[in-house]
Design a protein around this motif. Structure first.
Motif, PDB file in Angstrom:
ATOM      1  N   GLU A 104     -30.035   7.026   6.212  1.00 59.30           N
ATOM      2  CA  GLU A 104     -31.051   8.018   5.885  1.00 59.30           C
ATOM      3  C   GLU A 104     -30.461   9.398   5.593  1.00 59.30           C
ATOM      4  O   GLU A 104     -29.668   9.926   6.376  1.00 59.30           O
ATOM      5  N   PHE A 105     -30.851   9.961   4.454  1.00 62.48           N
ATOM      6  CA  PHE A 105     -30.330  11.230   3.944  1.00 62.48           C
ATOM      7  C   PHE A 105     -28.805  11.205   3.797  1.00 62.48           C
ATOM      8  O   PHE A 105     -28.169  12.253   3.731  1.00 62.48           O
ATOM      9  N   ALA A 106     -28.224   9.999   3.757  1.00 63.28           N
ATOM     10  CA  ALA A 106     -26.779   9.811   3.594  1.00 63.28           C
ATOM     11  C   ALA A 106     -25.982  10.417   4.745  1.00 63.28           C
ATOM     12  O   ALA A 106     -24.805  10.739   4.604  1.00 63.28           O
ATOM     13  N   VAL A 107     -26.615  10.539   5.914  1.00 68.60           N
ATOM     14  CA  VAL A 107     -26.024  11.308   7.009  1.00 68.60           C
ATOM     15  C   VAL A 107     -24.933  10.558   7.762  1.00 68.60           C
ATOM     16  O   VAL A 107     -24.020  11.196   8.279  1.00 68.60           O
ATOM     17  N   TRP A 108     -24.969   9.235   7.833  1.00 67.52           N
ATOM     18  CA  TRP A 108     -23.931   8.560   8.614  1.00 67.52           C
ATOM     19  C   TRP A 108     -23.561   7.249   7.939  1.00 67.52           C
ATOM     20  O   TRP A 108     -23.898   7.054   6.773  1.00 67.52           O
ATOM     21  N   GLY A 109     -22.893   6.357   8.629  1.00 66.16           N
ATOM     22  CA  GLY A 109     -22.202   5.283   7.948  1.00 66.16           C
ATOM     23  C   GLY A 109     -22.611   3.857   8.239  1.00 66.16           C
ATOM     24  O   GLY A 109     -21.853   2.934   7.941  1.00 66.16           O
ATOM     25  N   LEU A 161     -36.438   1.442   5.259  1.00 64.05           N
ATOM     26  CA  LEU A 161     -36.132   0.014   5.097  1.00 64.05           C
ATOM     27  C   LEU A 161     -35.553  -0.634   6.347  1.00 64.05           C
ATOM     28  O   LEU A 161     -35.712  -1.825   6.555  1.00 64.05           O
ATOM     29  N   GLY A 162     -34.873   0.125   7.175  1.00 63.66           N
ATOM     30  CA  GLY A 162     -34.211  -0.472   8.327  1.00 63.66           C
ATOM     31  C   GLY A 162     -32.731  -0.695   8.072  1.00 63.66           C
ATOM     32  O   GLY A 162     -32.121  -0.030   7.244  1.00 63.66           O
ATOM     33  N   GLN A 163     -32.166  -1.662   8.776  1.00 63.75           N
ATOM     34  CA  GLN A 163     -30.735  -1.937   8.725  1.00 63.75           C
ATOM     35  C   GLN A 163     -30.383  -2.859   7.560  1.00 63.75           C
ATOM     36  O   GLN A 163     -31.002  -3.901   7.362  1.00 63.75           O
ATOM     37  N   SER A 164     -29.389  -2.473   6.771  1.00 64.89           N
ATOM     38  CA  SER A 164     -28.792  -3.392   5.797  1.00 64.89           C
ATOM     39  C   SER A 164     -27.656  -4.135   6.470  1.00 64.89           C
ATOM     40  O   SER A 164     -27.040  -3.640   7.432  1.00 64.89           O
ATOM     41  N   PRO A 202     -35.224   7.009  14.439  1.00 66.21           N
ATOM     42  CA  PRO A 202     -34.911   7.701  15.693  1.00 66.21           C
ATOM     43  C   PRO A 202     -33.419   7.888  15.940  1.00 66.21           C
ATOM     44  O   PRO A 202     -33.010   8.838  16.614  1.00 66.21           O
ATOM     45  N   GLY A 203     -32.607   7.009  15.370  1.00 66.61           N
ATOM     46  CA  GLY A 203     -31.163   7.152  15.533  1.00 66.61           C
ATOM     47  C   GLY A 203     -30.590   8.362  14.835  1.00 66.61           C
ATOM     48  O   GLY A 203     -29.433   8.735  15.064  1.00 66.61           O
ATOM     49  N   LEU A 204     -31.399   8.989  13.984  1.00 64.39           N
ATOM     50  CA  LEU A 204     -30.946  10.153  13.234  1.00 64.39           C
ATOM     51  C   LEU A 204     -31.228  11.468  13.961  1.00 64.39           C
ATOM     52  O   LEU A 204     -30.707  12.516  13.581  1.00 64.39           O
ATOM     53  N   LYS A 205     -32.028  11.430  15.007  1.00 63.53           N
ATOM     54  CA  LYS A 205     -32.519  12.666  15.608  1.00 63.53           C
ATOM     55  C   LYS A 205     -31.411  13.587  16.092  1.00 63.53           C
ATOM     56  O   LYS A 205     -31.458  14.814  15.861  1.00 63.53           O
ATOM     57  N   SER A 206     -30.416  13.042  16.745  1.00 59.13           N
ATOM     58  CA  SER A 206     -29.355  13.912  17.277  1.00 59.13           C
ATOM     59  C   SER A 206     -28.619  14.624  16.142  1.00 59.13           C
ATOM     60  O   SER A 206     -28.248  15.805  16.275  1.00 59.13           O
ATOM     61  N   ASN A 207     -28.408  13.925  15.008  1.00 61.51           N
ATOM     62  CA  ASN A 207     -27.753  14.557  13.863  1.00 61.51           C
ATOM     63  C   ASN A 207     -28.623  15.669  13.276  1.00 61.51           C
ATOM     64  O   ASN A 207     -28.124  16.752  12.947  1.00 61.51           O
ATOM     65  N   LEU A 208     -29.920  15.411  13.154  1.00 63.57           N
ATOM     66  CA  LEU A 208     -30.815  16.407  12.590  1.00 63.57           C
ATOM     67  C   LEU A 208     -30.953  17.610  13.516  1.00 63.57           C
ATOM     68  O   LEU A 208     -30.970  18.765  13.069  1.00 63.57           O
TER      69      LEU A 208
END
Length: 503
Positions: free
Chosen positions: A141-146, A153-156, A369-375
């Motif tokens: 999401e937003f190209a923020v991590w790897g 969409l969820g996990q690829s 939700p996994g993005l919250k700490s980065n944001l």
């Protein structure tokens, strides 16, 4: 082309899986293939394998106009022949690149249904070259991590090992290309994001020099470090895409730097003996220790280095110690840029955008939700602060250091594993990726397949490993020559067993 083959009266079949730009065009010119048949074959594979079968979950949106575009190209072909260097070629486009006829979500529910009604510069160039955007692919999401997990969409999943991620952030493009959903693809790269899925999915990926490819129309992460580039199954196909998307664009002023530095064609540098006489530095500090965690990658790398020697390259170990983890934590400005650069982009759409800032993303709750700490972390940073400027100073020092190393050792390029350990399992996070050296310097880098780990129940042919090749600014021709020479002497790319030809 339900059986993925098209035969003419001579009986010579066109085979979709592992097809290249050249093999597609040869089949079209021979009358063995139409654009519609090619697109139908790719759509059938997406239908069979993305939400069914191995459920790679790589595609956010299939282009609803793809077959209409194919028909138009077939009509033009009857009178004009191939309409461009990518005539009829199905492209997997990362969904942070704008498309005038489809939404651009950057993988976030906060941008669900968001339409800019215009093409990104590179999207426009691809279409002008005759390409068909067959699908928009998932990204972290937003190209923020790897790890390529998003709220939209969820996990690829990695087609070589469904328990692993496909790398990221351009992992949807990587997984889809490995599974032959299209012929070529586009990723973006702020720290590792083209090269990580290339390494994890047995692909070729090119992160161009900052200033070679326009970022106009791409949802930004860090304009200091962002770029876009090709992913492909072969060096030739990656070079063909780079030919199309490279160039100066007034809407992205940094691309003025590429004027006079682009060759007539990058395809001219596809040299079978591209390694012969090359002097290449091996950055040993980017290798992991000889332990269980790193042994598989190290083994692939040592075999690949020997292939380079056997193909005529002179390899020299670089004694300088560079710490990729330190560069991510203390030099890269990716997270410092996010609030400002994403906000500027979103504000430009006014009321047409559902959100206008990073704060709006957080307030909406419409993100993974996994993005919250980065944001949350990004909300605490700004550009232009003393801490930010100190990172820019360190960035300039690293640029000088890399060029000094290349001059001191009189080398044409630097090689190292893209990731010191195998790509992570789903639910984990990527560790010890080395792409930051190219991202922070802005220098070009190419990843090529370097083999596979030992096969296992989860990974029946093993997990792919990628080798990264770093060069001086605008040295893409030399890197392509080296990468192609290695490819022609190694032939290490293999398709995954999870997505076989359709019956």
């Amino acid at each position: 082309m339900t059986d993925e083959r098209c035969e003419n009266h001579n009986g010579k079949p066109f085979v979709l899986e592992e097809a290249t730009v050249a093999s597609v065009h040869e089949a079209m010119l021979d009358g063995r293939l139409t654009c519609r048949q090619l697109i139908e074959g790719c759509l059938a594979r997406i239908e069979a394998y993305d939400k069914k079968g191995p459920e790679l979950n790589a595609v956010i949106l299939v282009n609803p106009h793809a077959l209409e575009e194919a028909d138009r190209l077939d009509e033009r072909f009857q009178t004009d022949g191939l309409t461009g260097p990518l005539h009829g070629i199905p492209v997997l486009l990362k969904d942070n690149c704008e498309t005038f006829d489809m939404p651009t979500t950057a993988g976030s529910l906060s941008l669900e249904g968001f339409e800019t009604h215009k093409d990104a510069y590179i999207t426009k160039k691809l279409r002008e070259a005759g390409a068909v955007i067959i699908a928009k692919t998932n990204l972290h999401e937003f190209a923020v991590w790897g790890e390529t997990i998003s709220s939209i969409l969820g996990q690829s999943y990695n087609p070589y090992d469904h328990t692993r991620t496909p790398g990221g952030s351009s992992g949807g493009t990587g997984a889809g290309l490995a599974a032959n959903y299209g012929i070529v693809g586009i990723g973006t790269d702020t720290i590792n994001s083209i090269r990580s899925p290339s390494s994890a999915c047995s692909l070729v990926g090119i992160r161009p020099t900052i200033g070679l490819v326009s970022r106009d129309g791409i949802v930004p992460y860090s304009l200091t470090q962002d770029t876009a580039g090709p992913l492909a199954r072969t060096v030739a196909d990656a070079a063909a895409v780079l030919d199309v998307i490279a160039g100066s664009d007034p809407k992205d002023p940094v691309t003025e730097a590429c004027l006079g530095k682009i060759p007539t064609s990058y395809l001219d540098y596809l040299d079978d003996e591209g390694l012969r006489g090359r002097r290449i530095g091996v950055l040993r500090s980017f290798f992991g220790p000889d332990d269980d965690l790193h042994r598989e990658v190290n083994a692939c790398m040592e075999k690949s280095l020997q292939i380079m020697r056997d193909a005529g390259a002179e390899l020299v170990d670089i004694s300088e110690k560079i710490d990729s983890g330190y560069l991510v934590k203390n030099v890269s400005v990716h997270i410092h840029d996010l609030k400002t650069h994403l906000g500027q982009y979103l504000e430009g759409f006014g009321d047409a955008a559902p959100i206008h800032s990073l704060a709006d993303v957080l307030a909406s709750g419409k993100y993974h939700p996994g993005l919250k700490s980065n944001l949350d972390e990004a909300m605490g940073y700004d550009v232009g602060t003393p801490a930010y400027n100190e990172r820019l100073k360190k960035r300039a020092e690293l640029q000088k250091q890399v060029l000094a190393i290349m001059d001191e050792y009189a080398i044409d390029a630097i090689v190292y594993p893209h990731q010191q350990q195998l790509v992570c399992k789903t639910g984990g996070s990527q560790q010890e990726r080395n792409g930051v050296i190219g991202s922070v310097t802005g220098y070009p880098a190419v990843v090529v397949p370097a083999g596979f780990s030992t096969p296992s129940d989860d990974a029946p042919i093993g997990v792919p490993v990628g080798m990264e090749i770093l060069g001086r600014p605008f040295a893409e021709p030399q890197l392509i020559s080296i990468a192609y020479g290695f490819e022609q002497h190694s032939h290490l790319r293999r398709p995954p067993l999870s997505t076989p030809p359709l019956a």
